[in-house]
Design a protein around this motif. Sequence first.
Motif, short mmCIF file in Angstrom:
data_model
loop_
_atom_site.label_atom_id
_atom_site.label_comp_id
_atom_site.label_asym_id
_atom_site.label_seq_id
_atom_site.Cartn_x
_atom_site.Cartn_y
_atom_site.Cartn_z
N TYR A 3 -9.57 -4.88 -5.29
CA TYR A 3 -9.83 -5.05 -3.76
C TYR A 3 -11.02 -5.88 -4.02
N THR A 4 -12.42 -6.44 -4.58
CA THR A 4 -13.34 -6.65 -4.60
C THR A 4 -13.05 -8.23 -4.47
N LEU A 5 -12.16 -8.52 -5.71
CA LEU A 5 -11.79 -10.22 -5.23
C LEU A 5 -10.80 -10.14 -4.39
N LEU A 6 -9.79 -9.38 -3.85
CA LEU A 6 -8.94 -9.73 -3.31
C LEU A 6 -9.97 -9.96 -1.31
N ALA A 7 -10.46 -9.12 -1.12
CA ALA A 7 -11.97 -8.99 -0.13
C ALA A 7 -12.51 -10.99 -0.43
N ASP A 8 -12.67 -10.72 -1.70
CA ASP A 8 -13.82 -12.24 -2.03
C ASP A 8 -12.44 -13.50 -1.23
N LEU A 9 -11.41 -12.97 -1.53
CA LEU A 9 -10.75 -14.12 -1.62
C LEU A 9 -9.94 -14.57 0.20
N VAL A 10 -9.78 -13.50 0.56
CA VAL A 10 -9.89 -12.80 1.95
C VAL A 10 -11.36 -13.57 3.00
N LEU A 11 -12.31 -13.11 2.56
CA LEU A 11 -13.51 -14.37 2.56
C LEU A 11 -13.49 -15.60 2.99
N LEU A 53 -12.06 -11.96 20.64
CA LEU A 53 -11.53 -10.56 20.05
C LEU A 53 -12.27 -10.48 18.83
N THR A 54 -11.28 -9.56 17.63
CA THR A 54 -11.72 -9.93 16.43
C THR A 54 -10.68 -10.56 15.61
N CYS A 55 -11.29 -11.61 14.72
CA CYS A 55 -9.72 -12.33 14.40
C CYS A 55 -9.41 -10.89 12.80
N PRO A 56 -8.54 -11.15 12.79
CA PRO A 56 -7.45 -10.19 12.41
C PRO A 56 -7.93 -10.12 10.31
N LEU A 57 -8.62 -10.66 9.94
CA LEU A 57 -9.32 -10.95 9.07
C LEU A 57 -10.74 -10.36 8.01
N THR A 58 -11.25 -9.83 9.80
CA THR A 58 -12.78 -8.96 9.55
C THR A 58 -12.54 -8.01 8.96
N PRO A 59 -11.26 -7.17 9.81
CA PRO A 59 -10.67 -5.76 9.45
C PRO A 59 -10.61 -6.02 8.03
N LEU A 60 -9.13 -7.16 8.02
CA LEU A 60 -8.64 -6.90 6.46
C LEU A 60 -9.39 -6.97 5.60
N GLU A 61 -10.76 -7.18 5.43
CA GLU A 61 -11.89 -7.52 4.22
C GLU A 61 -12.61 -6.53 4.27
N VAL A 62 -12.94 -5.52 5.42
CA VAL A 62 -13.63 -5.08 5.57
C VAL A 62 -13.13 -3.64 4.65
N ALA A 63 -11.16 -3.22 4.78
CA ALA A 63 -10.94 -2.76 4.43
C ALA A 63 -10.67 -2.80 3.02
N LEU A 64 -10.55 -3.83 2.69
CA LEU A 64 -11.15 -4.20 1.18
C LEU A 64 -11.69 -4.21 0.30
N ARG A 65 -13.19 -3.91 1.31
CA ARG A 65 -14.25 -4.10 0.75
C ARG A 65 -14.80 -2.10 0.83
N ARG A 66 -13.93 -1.73 1.33
CA ARG A 66 -14.02 -0.03 2.17
C ARG A 66 -13.13 0.06 0.72
N THR A 67 -12.18 -0.28 0.43
CA THR A 67 -11.13 0.31 -0.55
C THR A 67 -11.52 0.16 -2.03
N ALA A 68 -12.47 -1.07 -2.36
CA ALA A 68 -13.39 -1.22 -3.75
C ALA A 68 -14.08 -0.53 -3.54
N GLY A 69 -15.02 0.42 -2.66
CA GLY A 69 -16.08 1.17 -2.53
C GLY A 69 -17.30 0.75 -1.93
N ALA A 71 -19.85 -1.06 1.22
CA ALA A 71 -20.09 -0.38 2.10
C ALA A 71 -19.21 -1.14 3.33
N GLY A 72 -18.97 -2.06 3.68
CA GLY A 72 -17.78 -2.77 4.62
C GLY A 72 -19.60 -3.02 5.25
#
Length: 123
Positions: A3-11, A53-69, A71-72
């Motif tokens: 999930y951290t890797l996926l969040a970094d990829l979204v970033l 507006l909020t770009c949909p990539l932002t909540p996706l990254e935050v959700a992935l970071r939180r899932t990875a443990g 803070a988001g």
Amino acid sequence: MIYTLLADLVLAIHFSLILFALLGALFVLRWRWSIYVHVPYVAWAAIVNLVPLTCPLTPLEVALRRTAGEAGYETGFIDHYLTPLIYPNAMDETTALVAGVSVLIWNALLYGLVYWRVRSRSG
């Protein structure tokens, strides 16, 4: 860790899209078809800043970071990553307005350059 890797990829994708919004007009010099991708994306980038507006990539990254443990974060991508680099204070409504209008003006200038280059080659 995945999930951290996926969040970094979204970033990385998010940052690349911001660069594309700012510099994508230059791709048109090489690949003329890219104008059909770039112009709508510039419109989206301007709207995200102007409305805001909020770009949909932002909540996706935050959700992935939180899932990875991790803070988001509560703010948007630009507020969290780019604003501290560009502006020492938080990004207020005026700064967001300037950012949105700047994207449009900058791209108008770049497309003016592209038009001039294409015209000088064919003339």
